[in-house]
Design a protein around this motif. Structure first.
Motif, PDB file in Angstrom:
ATOM      1  N   ASP A 107      -5.888  -3.277  -1.407  1.00  0.00           N
ATOM      2  CA  ASP A 107      -7.405  -3.322  -0.897  1.00  0.00           C
ATOM      3  C   ASP A 107      -7.995  -4.444  -1.346  1.00  0.00           C
ATOM      4  O   ASP A 107      -8.493  -5.286  -0.542  1.00  0.00           O
ATOM      5  CB  ASP A 107      -8.133  -2.241  -1.253  1.00  0.00           C
ATOM      6  CG  ASP A 107      -7.757  -0.633  -0.678  1.00  0.00           C
ATOM      7  OD1 ASP A 107      -6.986  -0.498   0.147  1.00  0.00           O
ATOM      8  OD2 ASP A 107      -8.278   0.362  -1.135  1.00  0.00           O
ATOM      9  N   GLN A 137       0.076   2.454  -9.185  1.00  0.00           N
ATOM     10  CA  GLN A 137      -1.211   2.560  -9.931  1.00  0.00           C
ATOM     11  C   GLN A 137      -1.127   2.612 -11.466  1.00  0.00           C
ATOM     12  O   GLN A 137      -2.210   2.623 -12.006  1.00  0.00           O
ATOM     13  CB  GLN A 137      -2.024   3.736  -9.401  1.00  0.00           C
ATOM     14  CG  GLN A 137      -2.609   3.364  -7.979  1.00  0.00           C
ATOM     15  CD  GLN A 137      -1.766   3.240  -6.641  1.00  0.00           C
ATOM     16  OE1 GLN A 137      -0.885   3.633  -6.773  1.00  0.00           O
ATOM     17  NE2 GLN A 137      -2.598   2.723  -5.733  1.00  0.00           N
ATOM     18  N   LYS A 148      -6.604  -1.725  -9.720  1.00  0.00           N
ATOM     19  CA  LYS A 148      -6.353  -0.435  -9.319  1.00  0.00           C
ATOM     20  C   LYS A 148      -5.733  -0.341  -8.044  1.00  0.00           C
ATOM     21  O   LYS A 148      -4.440   0.122  -7.888  1.00  0.00           O
ATOM     22  CB  LYS A 148      -7.357   0.795  -9.663  1.00  0.00           C
ATOM     23  CG  LYS A 148      -6.275   1.922  -9.854  1.00  0.00           C
ATOM     24  CD  LYS A 148      -7.328   3.016 -10.334  1.00  0.00           C
ATOM     25  CE  LYS A 148      -6.385   4.276 -10.987  1.00  0.00           C
ATOM     26  NZ  LYS A 148      -7.279   5.391 -11.640  1.00  0.00           N
ATOM     27  N   ASN A 149      -6.809  -0.580  -7.079  1.00  0.00           N
ATOM     28  CA  ASN A 149      -6.090  -0.911  -5.713  1.00  0.00           C
ATOM     29  C   ASN A 149      -5.876  -2.267  -5.247  1.00  0.00           C
ATOM     30  O   ASN A 149      -6.537  -2.637  -4.451  1.00  0.00           O
ATOM     31  CB  ASN A 149      -7.486  -0.163  -4.890  1.00  0.00           C
ATOM     32  CG  ASN A 149      -7.398   1.268  -5.372  1.00  0.00           C
ATOM     33  OD1 ASN A 149      -6.572   2.062  -5.312  1.00  0.00           O
ATOM     34  ND2 ASN A 149      -8.870   1.493  -5.708  1.00  0.00           N
ATOM     35  N   ALA A 197       0.857  -1.208  -0.152  1.00  0.00           N
ATOM     36  CA  ALA A 197      -0.046  -0.007  -0.022  1.00  0.00           C
ATOM     37  C   ALA A 197       0.920   1.200   0.034  1.00  0.00           C
ATOM     38  O   ALA A 197       0.371   2.407  -0.289  1.00  0.00           O
ATOM     39  CB  ALA A 197      -1.119   0.333   1.119  1.00  0.00           C
ATOM     40  N   TYR A 207      -2.112  -0.129 -13.777  1.00  0.00           N
ATOM     41  CA  TYR A 207      -3.576  -0.527 -14.042  1.00  0.00           C
ATOM     42  C   TYR A 207      -3.825  -0.314 -15.520  1.00  0.00           C
ATOM     43  O   TYR A 207      -3.525   0.758 -16.051  1.00  0.00           O
ATOM     44  CB  TYR A 207      -4.270   0.375 -13.039  1.00  0.00           C
ATOM     45  CG  TYR A 207      -5.803   0.130 -13.334  1.00  0.00           C
ATOM     46  CD1 TYR A 207      -6.407  -1.034 -12.943  1.00  0.00           C
ATOM     47  CD2 TYR A 207      -6.545   1.080 -13.953  1.00  0.00           C
ATOM     48  CE1 TYR A 207      -7.857  -1.194 -13.372  1.00  0.00           C
ATOM     49  CE2 TYR A 207      -8.022   0.711 -14.077  1.00  0.00           C
ATOM     50  CZ  TYR A 207      -8.577  -0.340 -13.719  1.00  0.00           C
ATOM     51  OH  TYR A 207      -9.919  -0.554 -14.012  1.00  0.00           O
TER      52      TYR A 207
END
Lengths: 398, 398, 398
Positions: free
Chosen positions: B384, B19, B380-381, B14, B22
Motif C-alpha cells: 500500500d 508482514q 507493515k503494509n 500484495a 515488520y
C-alpha cells in the motif's frame, strides 16, 4: 539581492549557450566556453541570492555526492559538502586509507561501485604531476561506460576539486570576486593582475592555483603578469593556454622573474607560494620508485632553494607601487603571514589584515560555484528550473 | 521498467506474506520464508524502477541509519549509505576506534546510546568465528529491550552487512542477478551452480560469501555444488541448512574436492577464495589469547597451504566444460585477477573481462536489496505504501 | 504525549520570555534566565512529543551543522547528529587531525571558512582548563564578525558540547530527567542532591559534569551537596556561581569531604569521578610546555592519589542511607561499574543495574535538549513556529 534581481539574472542566464554542460564534467576552465563560464557565475549568484531570500534551491529529494580527497582539505571539503547539501545531495566520503588504487582496472571498478546512486563525484588529487587530472578523466570514462552499459542509472558528474593542472573551483571563486569588485565582467579589459610566487617556509605547495589563475584570467582581456624566481616555472602547457587566450581576448600574458615588475601598476595582486614544476615532476618519479631518501633530500633542497627568495613577499612597500597604491590583494587561503603564522611568509600582516574581509568573501563564493557546476550538469534547462524554484518558493528555513 | 511494470510488481507484492518482516531484523536468509525472500526481491525491483522513473521513494523526513563496520568496506558502505539516503535516512557511522566493546553490559549500553533516533543499524562483523552474528543478536536484543522499556521511541532494525555466518545483502544481490539472468525465479529449478574455492595470494577471506550462497541458492530447486580443497571446509551448520533446504525445494546439494567436477555442465560458477573454517576458529582463539606470534605463524601456514592449490583458478579451459561452455561467471568483487591485480589469482583476465559488466550489474542490486530490507521492516503494509508513493509521485530530481 | 498535551506545552512556551535566545549561543547554563532554561526543557519535550506522534519537526530544507570534537565522543556525537537531523541539518565534522589551531588569527579564519552554510556549530573542548570555553567564545566572536561584515549570510549558533567549565547539554538532560522523575519543576524545592566524587581507575576525567550539575541544580531551590576528597576541588568560580544561585533560589549549596555526609537523606545521588582542578591546570601548563615526561609523571601521581580514595564508591550500604533508602541514582555514562567494567569503580553493579533503564532514559533527553537549543536560537517566535509545524503535520515517516 532581492527577488527581482534574481529573476533578472535568470533571464540573463537564458540568453547564454550552456546546454553542453548538461551531463558533462568540470575539469579545466579552458575547456569551457565563455558562455559556459558566465553561466556558472550567473547560476552561482542566483543560488546565493535565493539562499539570502530564504528560497530553497533543493532539486534532489535523495542522491549522493561522493568526495575523494587525496590531499588534506578543510575549505574545499566544506564547500563541496555545502554545495551538495544546498541541492539536496548527501556527501559520502570515499576514504581510500592506505590502499592506493594502482591500475586502470580497479579505478573502473571502484568508480562504478561507489556511483550506483551518486549524482556527482568531487575529487582532489593534486600531489603528483601528470596524475591527478588523468585520474579524474579515468573516473569520468569509467562512470560514462558504466552508464552506457546499463550499470549506472545516472551518470555522475565529475567536479575537479583541485588537480595537478587546474583548480577550477578556486579560480572561478577568485574570478567572481574580481568581477564583483570591479562592478562587472565588462570592466575587466586592461586590468592588470600580478600572479606572483611568494616565499613560504613550507614545501611542495601545488601549482594548480597559479595555473588556474593564468588559465582563467587571460580570457577576459586582462593583463596577466606571471612572476616567479628562476626555477619556479609552472607547466608549459598551461602557459601556452594562457598566451593563446590572452591573444584571443585582447589581453596580455607576460612572464618575468621580478615581483616588483609584476606589481608595478597592478590592479590585483595574487602573491602565493608554489613548488617548481620540475621539482614536482622529480618528486612524482621518486614516489613512483618509492625512493624515500630521495624525497627527503629533494625536500631539503627545495626548502633551501626557497630560502634564497625570502624577499619575494608582499610588503606595504610593494603594495604602494600598485595602481593608485590600492591593488586588490588576493589569496586562496590559508596564507603564510609574516609574524603571525610564521616568521617570514608570503605577506605582511598589515597587508593581509586590510584585505581579510575581502578574502573571506572571496572564499564564500566557492560553495556556490560548486553548486552551480553541479546544477548546470544536472539540469539541461537550468534557467527554466531556477525560475520554477523561484515560483515554488519553498523556504530554506521554515 | 515503466510505471505499469512497477504497479504490476506492487500487486504481486500484495499477494505475498511478508508482514512478519515488520519491526524485524534481517540476519540470516534461511530465517526468512520464501515469501519474505521474494518480497525483498520484489521491493528491490520496485524501488529501482521508481528511481529509474524519477519517482522518490523517500519515506523518512528525518531519521538516522547507524553503520558499524568492524572490517574494511567500500562497496557495502556505499550500498548502505545509498539505501538509507534513498529512503530519507542520514548515515552516522559508529567508529569504535581501537576500543573493543568487551562484554554484554557495554553492548547493551552502546546499542541504546546510538539509537535514540536510529531507524536502522547496519553491522559488518565478519572476522571472528562464533562472534559476528552473536554480536548482532546482542545488539538486536539490546535495542528491543530499550524499546520495550521506553528508552527508545522506535525499535531500530538490524541489517546484517556481513557476519561470520552469512552475507545476506550479498547473496540476495547475487540471487536477484541470477533471477534476472534466467528470466525469472520459475526458471531456476535444476540449474547447476558451482560455488567453488579459488586460489588467492591473500589470507583469511571470510566464509560468509560461500556460506551465504549455499544457504540461499538451495531454496529454489537448484543443483548447488560446493567444491573446495580438503581442509577448506565451511561451517558444518550451514552445510546442514543447505542440505535440508535442497531436499525441501527439490534441488540438490553436493560437496566435492574437485573444481573440475563442480564446473562440469554448470549454469553458473562462483569461484572465490576463502579461509578454512578450522583456521578461522583457531585465529579467533589466538586473538582471544592475544597471541600475536601465533597469529603470524598461522598466517604463514595458511598462505603456504593456499599455495598448494594454485591450480584452483577459473580458466577458459574450465569455463569451456560448463553448460554450453557459457556458464554465468559470478564474483562478489573485488576479484583477484591473474596478471591484473596479482600474478596468480582466482580467475583469468579474459574470463573476468567477459563478465565484467554483468558483475557490475550484480553489484548494483545491493543498495536496492538493503533498501528493501529496511522498507519491509519499517512499513507493515509495504504494498500500500509503495502504491501511495507512486501516486504521490514526488520527483527524485526536480 | 498526545497532540493535546503537545499543544498545551506550546501554549506554556508562549508565556515564557525566551526571545533573547534568538541568534544567541548556548555556552553556560548560568548565563541563561530561568525562563530560557524552562523554554529549553519545554521545546525539548514538545519535539519529543511530536516525534512520538510521527509529526516532523524539520525546519530546514538544507543547511549544515558543524561538529568539532577535540575529545572522543560517542553519546554526544550521536545526540548532536540526531538533533541536527531532526531539524533538517546535515552534520559535517571538522576533523582537525593533528594540526592544532594555534592563534586567534586562524580560529577566526577557520570559523568563517566552515560556516558559509552552517546554521549551528557544536564544539567539545574539555581537556584544558581555561581553554575550552574561551575557544568557543573565540569561534562565536569570529562568526559574529563574519556575519556583521557580510561574509556569512547567517550567523551560526554555538552549542557547547562540553568545555572546561560546563557541560550544558548533559546537565540539562540530567535536570529534565529529575523534573520528570519528581513530577514537575515545582516539586524540586528542598530536594537534596549529592553530587559526589567517586573512585575510578582512570585518569583525568573532565570537571565539567560536576560543575555543570552544581551550576544548574542550585537554581531550583534544591539542596545541592558537593562532596569530594581533599584535593579534588572544582573551579572556584563555579562554586561561587552555585552558592549565589542557591541563595537566590531559596536552596542550599554545601561542600564537604564526606561521601556519607552528602548521601545522608539525599533524594538524588550523582557519584562520578573527576580529576582535581589544580592537576588539570598543571596538565594544561605541561602540555603548553610540551613536557611529555612531566605529563606522564603527573598521570602516575594522580592515579596513585586516586587509589587513596577507593572507598568513595556508591554501595548499597550508602544508598540505604538516602531518603527512604531510595534516592534516584544518576550518571552521565559510561560509568565505571565494580566487577563489570573494572575491578573497583564508581558504583556497585547492583545499584547501577537497578537504575539502568532510568539512566538510559536520562541519556535519551540529550538529542532533544540539543535540538531545543538550536530551535530556540533559530526561530524568534518558536511557539508560533511549533504550532505551525503541528498544523502542517508532515509525517516523520510516511
Amino acid at each position: 539581492m532581492d527577488r527581482i534581481g534574481i529573476e533578472e539574472l535568470i533571464r540573463e542566464l537564458a540568453t547564454l549557450d550552456y546546454q553542453k554542460m548538461y551531463n558533462n564534467d568540470f575539469l579545466l576552465t579552458w575547456e569551457k566556453s565563455i558562455d559556459e563560464i558566465s553561466a556558472t557565475f550567473t547560476v552561482a549568484e542566483i543560488l546565493r541570492g535565493m539562499r539570502e531570500q530564504n528560497i530553497s534551491s533543493r532539486i534532489f529529494d535523495s542522491g549522493l555526492g561522493v568526495s575523494l580527497f587525496r590531499d588534506n582539505s578543510t575549505r574545499t571539503r566544506f564547500s563541496f559538502t555545502s554545495a551538495c547539501n544546498l541541492l539536496g545531495l548527501e556527501v559520502q566520503d570515499l576514504d581510500e586509507g592506505k590502499s592506493q588504487i594502482a591500475h586502470g582496472e580497479t579505478v573502473r571498478e571502484t568508480a562504478n561501485m561507489v556511483s550506483f546512486m551518486a549524482d556527482v563525484i568531487g575529487i582532489r588529487d593534486d600531489m603528483y604531476i601528470g596524475k591527478g587530472n588523468a585520474y579524474m578523466r579515468n573516473v569520468a570514462r569509467s562512470v560514462q561506460s558504466g552508464h552506457d552499459e546499463g550499470v549506472l542509472e545516472q551518470r555522475p558528474t565529475l567536479v575537479n576539486l583541485q588537480c595537478d593542472i587546474d583548480h577550477p573551483t578556486q579560480s572561478m571563486s577568485d574570478m567572481l570576486h574580481i568581477i564583483k569588485h570591479f562592478g562587472g565582467i565588462e570592466n575587466l579589459a586592461g586590468k592588470r593582475i600580478a600572479m606572483t610566487w611568494a616565499y613560504s617556509p613550507s614545501y611542495g605547495k601545488p601549482l594548480s592555483v597559479p595555473q588556474g589563475v593564468i588559465g582563467l584570467m587571460t580570457r577576459f582581456g586582462m593583463d596577466v603578469a606571471l612572476a616567479h624566481p628562476e626555477g619556479y616555472e609552472v607547466m608549459p602547457e598551461v602557459e601556452e593556454v594562457a598566451a593563446r587566450q590572452a591573444a584571443e581576448s585582447g589581453g596580455r600574458f607576460t612572464k618575468s622573474n621580478s615581483m616588483a615588475e609584476a606589481f608595478q601598476d597592478a590592479d590585483i595582486v595574487y602573491p602565493k607560494s608554489w613548488a617548481p614544476f620540475a621539482a614536482m615532476e622529480k618528486r612524482t618519479d621518486l614516489y613512483g620508485e618509492n625512493d624515500m631518501d630521495g624525497i627527503k633530500a629533494l625536500e631539503r633542497e627545495l626548502l633551501s632553494q626557497n630560502k634564497k627568495h625570502m624577499n619575494w613577499t608582499c610588503t606595504e612597500e610593494l603594495m604602494a607601487t600598485t595602481h593608485n597604491g590600492s591593488a586588490l590583494y588576493m589569496h586562496c587561503l590559508p596564507a603564510d603571514i609574516s609574524g603571525v603564522s610564521c616568521e617570514h611568509g608570503e605577506v605582511e600582516a598589515s597587508v593581509f589584515d586590510r584585505y581579510r574581509v575581502a578574502q573571506y568573501k572571496e572564499a564564500s563564493y566557492k560553495p556556490y560555484i560548486i553548486a552551480a557546476m553541479i546544477f548546470l550538469s544536472k539540469q539541461k534547462n537550468s534557467a527554466d528550473i531556477l525560475q520554477s524554484l523561484m515560483d515554488r518558493a519553498t523556504p530554506r528555513m521554515f
